[in-house]
Design an enzyme around this catalytic site. Structure first.
Site, mmCIF file in Angstrom:
data_model
loop_
_atom_site.group_PDB
_atom_site.id
_atom_site.type_symbol
_atom_site.label_atom_id
_atom_site.label_comp_id
_atom_site.label_asym_id
_atom_site.label_seq_id
_atom_site.Cartn_x
_atom_site.Cartn_y
_atom_site.Cartn_z
ATOM 1 C CG HIS A 1 39.788 42.873 39.701
ATOM 2 N ND1 HIS A 1 39.786 42.531 38.374
ATOM 3 C CD2 HIS A 1 38.787 42.151 40.266
ATOM 4 C CE1 HIS A 1 38.838 41.632 38.149
ATOM 5 N NE2 HIS A 1 38.219 41.391 39.277
ATOM 6 C CE1 TYR B 1 36.766 48.528 36.683
ATOM 7 C CE2 TYR B 1 35.491 48.785 38.691
ATOM 8 C CZ TYR B 1 35.777 48.083 37.536
ATOM 9 O OH TYR B 1 35.083 46.948 37.236
ATOM 10 C CE LYS C 1 29.790 43.831 36.109
ATOM 11 N NZ LYS C 1 29.899 43.729 37.580
ATOM 12 C CB SER D 1 38.253 40.028 32.363
ATOM 13 O OG SER D 1 38.612 40.705 33.558
ATOM 14 C CG HIS D 2 37.666 34.763 36.114
ATOM 15 N ND1 HIS D 2 37.681 33.563 36.755
ATOM 16 C CD2 HIS D 2 37.518 35.689 37.106
ATOM 17 C CE1 HIS D 2 37.523 33.725 38.051
ATOM 18 N NE2 HIS D 2 37.416 35.019 38.287
ATOM 19 N NE ARG E 1 28.893 34.248 42.830
ATOM 20 C CZ ARG E 1 29.924 33.604 42.272
ATOM 21 N NH1 ARG E 1 29.717 32.412 41.725
ATOM 22 N NH2 ARG E 1 31.128 34.130 42.236
ATOM 23 C CG ASP E 2 28.308 40.149 38.738
ATOM 24 O OD1 ASP E 2 28.333 40.290 39.971
ATOM 25 O OD2 ASP E 2 29.323 40.208 38.027
ATOM 26 C CD GLN F 1 38.465 33.363 41.855
ATOM 27 O OE1 GLN F 1 38.999 32.871 40.865
ATOM 28 N NE2 GLN F 1 38.272 34.660 41.977
ATOM 29 C CG ASP G 1 28.737 37.811 43.056
ATOM 30 O OD1 ASP G 1 29.017 36.748 43.614
ATOM 31 O OD2 ASP G 1 29.417 38.309 42.138
ATOM 32 C CD GLU H 1 38.870 37.268 44.642
ATOM 33 O OE1 GLU H 1 38.805 36.699 43.536
ATOM 34 O OE2 GLU H 1 39.496 38.331 44.832
#
Length: 744
Positions: free
Chosen positions: A49, A52, A92, A95-96, A117-118, A241, A269, A313
């Site tokens: 995650h 990569y 952007k 995924s979650h 936030r990104d 989270q 972030d 997180e």
């Protein structure tokens, strides 16, 4: 530091998700055995995650350059593209998936919080959100629970945060029953030159943690996202989270204000892997180090251990490096917004991260060795063609009985009630799509979302697309189609495609057949992005979307595409506008039903190739639509996608409840291929009668096929003189089908 007797072993490393050879490499980097905190740091930073490690060799092959690009792909919190007039768009998709599979409400909500936030960490104010959702068998109680939880989580967080959700996609297939996919997209606007960077430098500059307090929620979330879903996954609920959209709204305003103040050196972030990710990535990028006192981190629970603070997180947090001497400016801004703003450390020239707690050194690690592009491992995975692929290619259209004309209404009714084609109104109604007064599709639907950029004549045109069934059938062609469809949706809305972000959802990369799908998808994305001149600005890789029982999900490389609409009058809608307008099909009619919803769901044939697709011809069709729109010759445009021509016709009829009278006899292809096939590069348009000759002349000049179908007329769907449905009845089915299934 921990005593030698308590130092972790290779078994500890394996339990944390590290390979034995990675444990050896860590010892080599440190020149000693790591303590548990240090091993935990490497376990999250070297997880798929964050690092990569199994994908970067292929991601590097994607096109990343264009004159519009303002940030190098993958090097900032989000992609950044110049949209002209001194403005830039940060966008952007991420995924979650795993969190949403266990706790759908918080999993989806925090996905929305994280992606926004990104955007505002770049200095951009978010103006629009999209999402791409995949679920399993909709008739199962667990799937309904997941759908309700995910949709409510997205709606509650996004609505409270105050950013409109302006579109997206929802898709159902049995392959997603255990492992749903929740991909969140956000876009924001800022002035060129005002962007912030995720970097740290300047010895002695103070390091602040701002926003919410740190708790035990989300610990190990990055590692959790880097393993298969199993029966034991529920034991990892603390890895999910918990979000607070009202806190995030305050953080948004405070972040934009502190960036505008000019006192920020760098900002990032705290998403995956929390404090350790932000400190290591910012330090490595700036070729500096940090000394951090974890005792100064505001916490929600007492006596949190160093690894818990570092790996948490918890949401709504940022790490900010401020210019020395301007600490009070930062504190005053965050005090104004009633948010934590604590100095937890300083920038050093050591290139190392040294973490202390209560005066004791608890971890000492080199920043560069933790991150992508530094010392994080990079693997070239084995891949091989799966056995199913050849079987899919053996499909023979003649093995399926064609649809008789008298049954067209029956098939249409089936598709209108299918959850993959039926209206997603039940979902959309739970989202606020109008806040901000920028959504230009509220009363004028288009194939892509069109969002006004306040203070200019421009709009951004955004879409998320991927038919995973096509990618399963042929990863390279299927992913190229996903890029092409995204571009086609933007062109059919009046925009010009400029760049993409991607969310690459696949199974376990250590399985050669799964990795073959990934490699094929990257190859398809590369050739399509090069064709449309839409570079990849960044994105997200989500592997391990599979379970021991169900196997991997369909390979799902979701494409988030950004386009620009320069002038309001160039916006195109998908809806028929007036009786008497002429209806044309632009593009070729192909004798093809492969991978269509009709073949897969109505005929129940699951194994077939991806639909007919020619990239060069696709470019021609899109060029034609763009030119016709610039010449103001199109009343409406709607790309042919799921359900084919028939579904496109009724979808264009629904908004104004205007029917159509189509004459299509002596077809060169089968009935089912003509009406329900999903061959690519086709667009349904309507044209004023007085523009007929000029319209046809442009298409002939570009050597793009077209077929006159009939006229906008009445209130029925009429084919060759026969009414197959009233538009009102078809709409009622289409409008209510999903809600009825979910609430049954």
């Amino acid at each position: 530091m921990e005593s030698i007797e308590s130092l972790p072993t290779v078994d500890t490393a394996k339990k944390l998700g590290l390979l034995p050879e990675e444990f050896d490499k860590i010892q080599e980097i440190l020149g000693r055995k790591p303590n548990f905190t240090e091993l935990s740091i490497f376990s999250v930073m070297w997880s798929e995650h964050c690092s990569y490690k199994n994908s970067i060799v292929w991601l590097k092959t994607l096109p990343k350059d264009s004159p519009r690009m303002l940030a190098k792909a993958g090097e900032e919190n989000a992609g950044l593209v110049d949209i002209g007039s001194g403005l830039a768009c940060a966008f952007k998709i991420e995924s979650h998936n795993h969190p949403s599979a266990l706790e759908p409400y918080q999993g989806a909500a925090t996905g929305v919080g994280g992606i926004n936030r990104d955007i505002f960490t770049m200095g951009a104010r978010p103006i629009a959100q999209l999402n791409s959702l995949r679920f399993g068998n909709i008739n199962l109680p667990r799937t309904k629970w997941l759908v309700k939880g995910v949709v409510k989580g997205i709606g509650d967080y996004g609505n409270a945060f105050g950013i409109p959700t302006v579109g997206g996609e929802v898709f159902f297939d049995d392959c997603y029953t255990v492992n749903p996919l929740v991909n969140a997209f956000s876009a924001g606007i800022l002035k060129v030159g005002k962007q912030a960077s995720a970097i740290s430098y300047g010895v002695g500059n103070p390091v602040f943690i701002v926003g919410s307090a740190t708790g035990k929620d989300g610990i190990g979330g990055a590692s959790f996202a880097s393993e298969d879903i199993s029966e034991k996954s529920t034991e990892k609920l603390p890895a999910v989270q918990v979000g607070d959209p009202f806190q995030e709204k305050l953080l948004l305003e405070a972040t934009l204000e502190i960036i505008e103040s000019g006192c920020v050196i760098g900002i990032q972030d705290m998403g995956a892997a929390g404090i350790i990710c932000s400190t290591s990535e910012m330090s490595a990028k700036g070729e500096h180090g940090m000394e951090i006192d974890l005792s100064k981190v505001p916490t929600r629970q007492a006596n949190m251990k160093p690894f818990e603070i570092l790996l948490s997180e918890s949401q709504e947090r940022m790490l900010i490096v401020v210019e020395q001497g301007k600490e009070e400016i930062a504190k005053d801004i965050f005090d104004k917004w009633d948010l934590n703003c604590e100095q937890i450390g300083v920038v050093t020239d050591s290139k190392r991260l040294r973490f202390y707690q209560n005066g004791e050194l608890v971890a000492d690690v080199p920043a560069d060795d933790l991150v992508l592009g530094g010392g994080a491992p990079v693997y070239h995975r084995e891949y091989k063609e799966p056995a199913y692929f050849k079987k899919y290619q053996e499909f023979d259209i003649n093995s399926v009985k064609d649809v008789e004309e008298k049954d067209l209404g029956k098939v249409l009714n089936f598709l209108m009630n299918h959850p993959n084609i039926a209206s997603k109104k039940w979902v959309a109604q739970q989202y606020d799509s109008t806040i901000g007064r920028a959504n230009r599709n509220t009363n004028a639907p288009s194939d892509a979302a069109v969002v006004k950029v306040h203070g200019s004549d421009k709009s951004i045109v955004i879409t998320v697309d991927c038919n995973a069934r096509y990618v399963q059938a042929n990863p390279e062609e299927g992913c190229a189609i996903a890029v092409a469809e995204a571009a086609r949706n933007i062109v059919c809305s009046g925009g010009v495609p400029v760049a993409i972000t991607n969310c690459l959802n696949f199974g376990n990369p250590y399985i050669p057949e799964v990795y073959w799908q990934f490699v094929g998808a990257i190859k398809g994305m590369k050739k399509a992005c090069e064709a449309f001149e839409t570079p990849v600005t960044g994105g997200n890789v989500s592997f391990y979307n599979q379970s021991s029982d169900e196997g991997p999900v369909f390979p799902t490389p979701t494409i988030g595409m950004l386009g620009i609409l320069e002038q309001p009058e160039l916006k195109l809608g998908l809806d028929f506008k007036a009786e008497g307008d002429l209806i044309y099909l632009v593009g070729k009619s192909v004798n093809d039903i492969a991978s269509s919803e009709y073949l897969y769901s109505y005929q129940k044939v699951k194994e077939s190739p991806s639909p007919a697709f020619d990239l060069a011809y696709e470019q021609l069709v899109q060029k034609a639509i763009a030119q016709l729109n610039i010449e103001r010759l199109l009343v409406s445009a709607h790309d042919l996608a799921d359900g084919g021509l028939m579904v496109a016709l009724v979808e264009s009829a629904f908004p104004g409840q205007l029917g159509f009278d189509i004459a299509a006899t002596n077809l060169s292809v089968r009935n089912d291929a003509f009406w329900f096939g999903e061959a690519q590069s086709r667009v349904l348009v309507s044209v004023k009668p007085e523009n007929k000759d000029k319209f046809e002349a442009i298409l002939n000049g570009l050597k793009v096929d077209s077929q006159y179908l009939g006229t906008v007329k009445g209130a029925d769907a009429k084919i060759n003189g026969n009414v197959i449905s009233s538009i009102k009845d078809a709409y009622i089915s289409y409008d209510t089908a999903l809600e009825k299934i979910i609430n049954n």
